[in-house]
Design an enzyme around this catalytic site. Structure first.
Site, mmCIF file in Angstrom:
data_model
loop_
_atom_site.group_PDB
_atom_site.id
_atom_site.type_symbol
_atom_site.label_atom_id
_atom_site.label_comp_id
_atom_site.label_asym_id
_atom_site.label_seq_id
_atom_site.Cartn_x
_atom_site.Cartn_y
_atom_site.Cartn_z
ATOM 1 N N SER A 28 3.296 -8.652 -21.196
ATOM 2 C CA SER A 28 3.753 -6.990 -21.724
ATOM 3 C C SER A 28 5.198 -7.633 -22.195
ATOM 4 C CB SER A 28 3.643 -6.052 -21.568
ATOM 5 O OG SER A 28 3.872 -5.632 -20.608
ATOM 6 N N GLU A 30 8.965 -5.755 -23.203
ATOM 7 C CA GLU A 30 10.336 -4.175 -23.138
ATOM 8 C C GLU A 30 11.068 -4.607 -24.286
ATOM 9 O OE1 GLU A 30 10.249 -2.103 -20.360
ATOM 10 O OE2 GLU A 30 12.891 -1.862 -20.144
ATOM 11 N N ASP A 122 16.993 8.757 -17.463
ATOM 12 C CA ASP A 122 18.820 9.265 -16.607
ATOM 13 C C ASP A 122 19.478 9.505 -17.271
ATOM 14 O OD1 ASP A 122 17.950 7.180 -14.951
ATOM 15 O OD2 ASP A 122 18.799 5.720 -16.385
ATOM 16 N N PHE A 232 23.787 -3.813 -15.526
ATOM 17 C CA PHE A 232 21.915 -3.890 -15.029
ATOM 18 C C PHE A 232 21.717 -3.110 -13.760
ATOM 19 C CE2 PHE A 232 21.136 -4.890 -19.957
ATOM 20 C CZ PHE A 232 21.311 -3.855 -20.432
ATOM 21 N N HIS A 282 5.985 -7.925 -17.405
ATOM 22 C CA HIS A 282 6.051 -7.174 -18.002
ATOM 23 C C HIS A 282 7.257 -7.858 -18.410
ATOM 24 C CE1 HIS A 282 6.992 -4.066 -20.566
ATOM 25 N NE2 HIS A 282 7.743 -3.618 -19.977
#
Length: 306
Positions: A28, A30, A122, A232, A282
């Protein structure tokens, strides 16, 4: 794979909980919601490129504080109606009342979306700042899991943290929180990005030791921008490998060289994870298709002509 109804639904309406229950590995992608119309055009170019790889599902993130709500919902709806892909809709608690959460769930339902990733989210402005509950909202993602499950025939996913959530006191507590989300009705989890396979395996083993066997899908982010990935990593509490950082900084002005190293490292992680029997992979694409397509080719995951 369709939901069991009188009239079979198209693949894009499939429930992911059913897919994971049937076994086999999922692959998958994102994406994050674009900020401009031009960004949305670029995103859908990447989506069309990756659509050819026939992923099990795709997801669109929900910005800190719900700031990208309209774009996230709009892009997810467009994926559901205009592509062959199965969308997983992100939804967070931050800055949302229960009534607003119900409204967003309804918008997803109107587009035929039947899969929701239920997240606490967040704080806006500073992801590592103090988390403040909406006065008419929920405090924990497990509450959101229960709300989505009570709102209709949905499959619900949650987040998992191989290096623990920044607000958790220790790994053991974090594993118990994850099991609590499963007990609230979550069908599967997707991890935050990580760079050490051992961290994922430790989390999986800790959850299994607590008597839970729900699928935990590893989230993989191939490095394509050194400064961006290090930022990140800090925000998500992921430890960036020193040896990988050194290799990347040696070539950081060469975009192709950075991507090559990032693809190589991510591919090696995927090979190790697949050997450990993970329920899927993912890929966090950063709205680009090249690195993910290259990993697919390295792993020989590209769909073959029938």
């Amino acid at each position: 794979m369709a939901i069991e109804t009188t009239t079979p639904l198209p693949t894009r309406h499939a429930k992911l909980g059913d897919m994971f229950a049937e076994g086999g590995a999922s692959y998958s992608f994102e994406f994050f919601p674009p900020k401009t119309d031009k960004g949305e055009q670029n995103l859908f170019h990447a989506i069309r490129e990756l659509e050819r790889l026939q992923p099990s599902f795709v997801s669109v993130t929900y910005g800190a504080g719900g700031g990208s709500r309209d774009r996230t919902v709009g892009v997810t709806q467009r994926i559901a109606t205009d592509t062959t892909l199965t969308p997983l809709a992100h939804l967070t608690l931050v800055n949302h009342s229960v009534a607003e959460l119900r409204q967003v769930i309804g918008q997803y339902a109107d587009a035929g979306v039947r899969n929701v990733l239920a997240l606490r989210g967040d704080p806006p402005g500073n992801p590592q700042g103090e988390w403040v509950q909406h006065p008419e909202g929920y405090a924990y993602s497990a509450d959101l899991v229960r709300l989505v499950r009570a709102s209709g025939d949905y499959s619900v996913g949650v987040a998992a943290f191989p290096e623990k959530h920044p607000r958790s006191p220790d790994l053991e507590t974090d594993a118990r929180f994850l099991v609590g989300k499963f007990e609230a009705g979550a069908d599967f989890a997707i991890t935050q990005m990580f760079f050490h396979v051992e961290d994922y395996l430790r989390l999986r083993d800790m959850v299994a030791a607590l008597g839970c066997d729900k699928p935990i899908v590893p989230g993989i982010m191939p490095v394509t921008n050194v400064a961006q990935i290090e930022k990140f990593a800090i925000l998500s509490n992921a430890v960036f490998p020193e040896d990988l950082a050194a290799r990347l900084h040696e070539v950081e002005d060469d975009v192709d060289a950075v991507r090559h190293i990032g693809v190589e490292y991510a591919s090696d992680m995927c090979v190790r994870l697949m050997a450990e029997g993970v329920p899927g992979l993912h890929f966090i694409t950063l709205n680009k298709s090249t690195a993910t397509r290259e990993i697919y080719e390295r792993l020989d995951l590209t769909p073959k002509p029938s």
